[in-house]
Design a protein around this motif. Structure first.
Motif, mmCIF file in Angstrom:
data_model
loop_
_atom_site.group_PDB
_atom_site.id
_atom_site.type_symbol
_atom_site.label_atom_id
_atom_site.label_comp_id
_atom_site.label_asym_id
_atom_site.label_seq_id
_atom_site.Cartn_x
_atom_site.Cartn_y
_atom_site.Cartn_z
ATOM 1 N N ALA A 1 -7.112 -1.550 8.088
ATOM 2 C CA ALA A 1 -8.370 -0.812 7.916
ATOM 3 C C ALA A 1 -9.600 -1.665 8.200
ATOM 4 O O ALA A 1 -10.695 -1.121 8.436
ATOM 5 N N ARG A 2 -9.442 -2.976 8.199
ATOM 6 C CA ARG A 2 -10.596 -3.873 8.342
ATOM 7 C C ARG A 2 -10.605 -4.683 9.641
ATOM 8 O O ARG A 2 -11.660 -5.161 10.052
ATOM 9 N N LEU A 3 -9.439 -4.838 10.265
ATOM 10 C CA LEU A 3 -9.323 -5.741 11.408
ATOM 11 C C LEU A 3 -8.708 -5.024 12.614
ATOM 12 O O LEU A 3 -8.134 -3.941 12.480
ATOM 13 N N ASP A 4 -8.797 -5.659 13.763
ATOM 14 C CA ASP A 4 -8.336 -5.069 15.010
ATOM 15 C C ASP A 4 -6.853 -5.363 15.219
ATOM 16 O O ASP A 4 -6.478 -6.249 15.990
ATOM 17 N N LEU A 5 -6.020 -4.617 14.530
ATOM 18 C CA LEU A 5 -4.569 -4.768 14.641
ATOM 19 C C LEU A 5 -4.004 -3.582 15.421
ATOM 20 O O LEU A 5 -4.256 -2.424 15.074
ATOM 21 N N ALA A 6 -3.236 -3.875 16.456
ATOM 22 C CA ALA A 6 -2.723 -2.809 17.308
ATOM 23 C C ALA A 6 -1.593 -2.025 16.648
ATOM 24 O O ALA A 6 -1.424 -0.824 16.905
ATOM 25 N N ALA A 7 -0.813 -2.683 15.814
ATOM 26 C CA ALA A 7 0.329 -2.043 15.163
ATOM 27 C C ALA A 7 0.590 -2.725 13.833
ATOM 28 O O ALA A 7 0.516 -3.948 13.734
ATOM 29 N N VAL A 8 0.900 -1.925 12.820
ATOM 30 C CA VAL A 8 1.156 -2.468 11.483
ATOM 31 C C VAL A 8 2.386 -1.792 10.892
ATOM 32 O O VAL A 8 2.460 -0.555 10.833
ATOM 33 N N ALA A 9 3.351 -2.590 10.442
ATOM 34 C CA ALA A 9 4.511 -2.081 9.721
ATOM 35 C C ALA A 9 4.348 -2.439 8.249
ATOM 36 O O ALA A 9 4.222 -3.618 7.900
ATOM 37 N N VAL A 10 4.334 -1.426 7.403
ATOM 38 C CA VAL A 10 4.152 -1.592 5.962
ATOM 39 C C VAL A 10 5.499 -1.341 5.292
ATOM 40 O O VAL A 10 5.949 -0.197 5.194
ATOM 41 N N ALA A 11 6.168 -2.403 4.862
ATOM 42 C CA ALA A 11 7.452 -2.266 4.189
ATOM 43 C C ALA A 11 7.228 -2.268 2.679
ATOM 44 O O ALA A 11 6.817 -3.271 2.104
ATOM 45 N N TYR A 12 7.463 -1.121 2.079
ATOM 46 C CA TYR A 12 7.323 -0.872 0.639
ATOM 47 C C TYR A 12 6.094 -1.560 0.037
ATOM 48 O O TYR A 12 6.185 -2.284 -0.955
ATOM 49 N N GLY A 13 4.927 -1.297 0.626
ATOM 50 C CA GLY A 13 3.665 -1.836 0.111
ATOM 51 C C GLY A 13 3.248 -1.143 -1.176
ATOM 52 O O GLY A 13 3.097 0.084 -1.201
ATOM 53 N N GLY A 14 3.069 -1.913 -2.239
ATOM 54 C CA GLY A 14 2.760 -1.329 -3.546
ATOM 55 C C GLY A 14 1.276 -1.185 -3.835
ATOM 56 O O GLY A 14 0.453 -1.881 -3.259
ATOM 57 N N TRP A 15 0.958 -0.254 -4.707
ATOM 58 C CA TRP A 15 -0.374 -0.040 -5.286
ATOM 59 C C TRP A 15 -1.461 0.365 -4.272
ATOM 60 O O TRP A 15 -2.646 0.248 -4.555
ATOM 61 N N ILE A 16 -1.072 0.838 -3.109
ATOM 62 C CA ILE A 16 -2.070 1.194 -2.094
ATOM 63 C C ILE A 16 -3.019 2.291 -2.578
ATOM 64 O O ILE A 16 -4.226 2.219 -2.326
ATOM 65 N N PRO A 17 -2.549 3.303 -3.308
ATOM 66 C CA PRO A 17 -3.483 4.329 -3.797
ATOM 67 C C PRO A 17 -4.092 4.002 -5.163
ATOM 68 O O PRO A 17 -4.826 4.817 -5.724
ATOM 69 N N ALA A 18 -3.787 2.832 -5.710
ATOM 70 C CA ALA A 18 -4.180 2.519 -7.082
ATOM 71 C C ALA A 18 -5.198 1.381 -7.123
ATOM 72 O O ALA A 18 -5.472 0.738 -6.124
ATOM 73 N N ASP B 1 -4.862 -1.101 -9.544
ATOM 74 C CA ASP B 1 -4.208 -1.930 -10.546
ATOM 75 C C ASP B 1 -4.311 -3.426 -10.274
ATOM 76 O O ASP B 1 -4.051 -4.234 -11.162
ATOM 77 N N ILE B 2 -4.633 -3.803 -9.032
ATOM 78 C CA ILE B 2 -4.724 -5.210 -8.665
ATOM 79 C C ILE B 2 -6.051 -5.445 -7.945
ATOM 80 O O ILE B 2 -6.647 -4.503 -7.410
ATOM 81 N N PRO B 3 -6.543 -6.678 -7.914
ATOM 82 C CA PRO B 3 -7.825 -6.949 -7.257
ATOM 83 C C PRO B 3 -7.867 -6.526 -5.791
ATOM 84 O O PRO B 3 -8.943 -6.192 -5.279
ATOM 85 N N GLY C 1 -6.992 -3.838 -4.698
ATOM 86 C CA GLY C 1 -7.380 -2.430 -4.730
ATOM 87 C C GLY C 1 -8.723 -2.199 -5.377
ATOM 88 O O GLY C 1 -8.950 -1.159 -6.012
ATOM 89 N N SER C 2 -9.642 -3.127 -5.258
ATOM 90 C CA SER C 2 -10.956 -3.034 -5.897
ATOM 91 C C SER C 2 -12.043 -3.366 -4.871
ATOM 92 O O SER C 2 -11.844 -4.215 -4.000
ATOM 93 N N PRO C 3 -13.193 -2.686 -4.931
ATOM 94 C CA PRO C 3 -13.680 -1.786 -5.976
ATOM 95 C C PRO C 3 -13.135 -0.361 -5.896
ATOM 96 O O PRO C 3 -13.204 0.379 -6.879
ATOM 97 N N GLU C 4 -12.620 0.069 -4.727
ATOM 98 C CA GLU C 4 -11.965 1.370 -4.647
ATOM 99 C C GLU C 4 -10.553 1.133 -4.140
ATOM 100 O O GLU C 4 -10.271 0.110 -3.514
ATOM 101 N N PRO C 5 -9.623 2.052 -4.400
ATOM 102 C CA PRO C 5 -8.265 1.866 -3.915
ATOM 103 C C PRO C 5 -8.233 1.624 -2.403
ATOM 104 O O PRO C 5 -9.026 2.195 -1.654
ATOM 105 N N THR C 6 -7.331 0.782 -1.983
ATOM 106 C CA THR C 6 -7.203 0.475 -0.551
ATOM 107 C C THR C 6 -6.996 1.741 0.266
ATOM 108 O O THR C 6 -7.440 1.841 1.414
ATOM 109 N N LEU C 7 -6.352 2.741 -0.318
ATOM 110 C CA LEU C 7 -6.121 4.004 0.394
ATOM 111 C C LEU C 7 -7.427 4.627 0.884
ATOM 112 O O LEU C 7 -7.452 5.284 1.935
ATOM 113 N N ALA C 8 -8.514 4.415 0.150
ATOM 114 C CA ALA C 8 -9.802 4.990 0.535
ATOM 115 C C ALA C 8 -10.325 4.411 1.845
ATOM 116 O O ALA C 8 -11.218 5.003 2.476
#
Length: 261
Positions: A143-160, A162-164, A166-173
């Protein structure tokens, strides 16, 4: 520097490298690359909670054998450089301590430094593979950098929150900022990425018109790619690797397919 080869693949070289991050800190990393001459695409490999472990290094080596320059940056370099934690309760406890010291901006800066290092080595296109906590970092970086392809293997807390990370808003945003293609791999029995989180990620990617695929493996739990864990699932891991290879070959390789294991 060490050398390794495997049947029907590139002979590879591995080495420890060091990079300067935007905040002035020095970050180590593990790099694996084809020994053959020429220019190859780059892949940043974002580590699990346990650091740049043997499993993470193996992922880098497999990618290098497929024709990529793979770099796993040490995301704990500010607080515990070079740490490699065991896959047990004590390792998880220490990993969470370190994870809660890692801010969003620090993670993005670390990935940017790794991408700069790969580009300095001649990698014209760069993608990313993230494992567990690294999957969250990979989604954030997409979401922040120029990456052509990203594979997310069981990435946790993306909509939450709960961890820094994911702050100030959830990474999903931040999903609307993704410009590359995204592959999400998750086990149906993954307690870290529950069904409601999977639905939220799917909805966000669809709403932002991100090119994506979400693959859910029946019966598989968290960490199914790691053969050093009791949650390893050979069938799910085999299919996941096939999909990662297809993603990287289609999005990163500019002329002709990479050779595969």
């Amino acid at each position: 520097m060490t050398t390794r080869s495997s049947p029907a693949s590139h002979r590879i070289l591995t080495e420890s490298v060091e990079m300067t991050v935007a905040d002035g800190s020095r970050m180590g990393g593990f790099l694996a690359r084809p020994a053959d001459p020429g220019r190859f695409p780059g892949v940043v490999v974002a580590m699990e909670l346990f650091g740049v472990s043997a499993h993470v290094r193996d992922v880098c080596e497999r990618l290098a054998a497929d024709g990529y320059v793979a770099l796993a940056p040490d995301l704990y370099h500010r607080d515990a450089p070079g740490i490699e934690l065991p896959h047990d309760a004590a390792g998880r406890e220490r990993g969470f301590e370190l994870l809660h010291r890692m801010t969003r901006d620090q993670a993005v800066d670390d990935v940017r430094a790794a991408m700069d290092h790969l580009r300095a080595r001649g990698c014209a296109r760069v993608g990313m593979v993230g494992l567990s906590v690294g999957g969250h970092v990979a989604y954030l970086a997409a979401a922040r950098l120029d990456l052509a392809a990203v594979a997310v293997a069981y990435g946790g807390w993306i909509p939450a929150a709960d961890i820094p990370l994911g702050s100030p808003e959830p990474t999903l945003a931040l999903t609307p900022g993704i410009t590359g293609r995204v592959l999400v791999l998750v086990g149906a029995e993954d307690h870290v990425v529950p069904p409601d989180h999977r639905r939220m990620i799917a909805d966000a990617l669809r709403a932002a018109a991100v090119r994506h695929e979400i693959v859910e493996y029946p019966g598989a739990g968290h960490g199914f790619l790691c053969d050093r864990r009791d949650t390893f699932d050979a069938a799910a891991a085999g299919d996941a690797w096939r999909r990662v290879r297809e993603l990287l070959a289609e999005e990163l390789v500019e002329s002709g397919p990479v050779r595969r294991r």
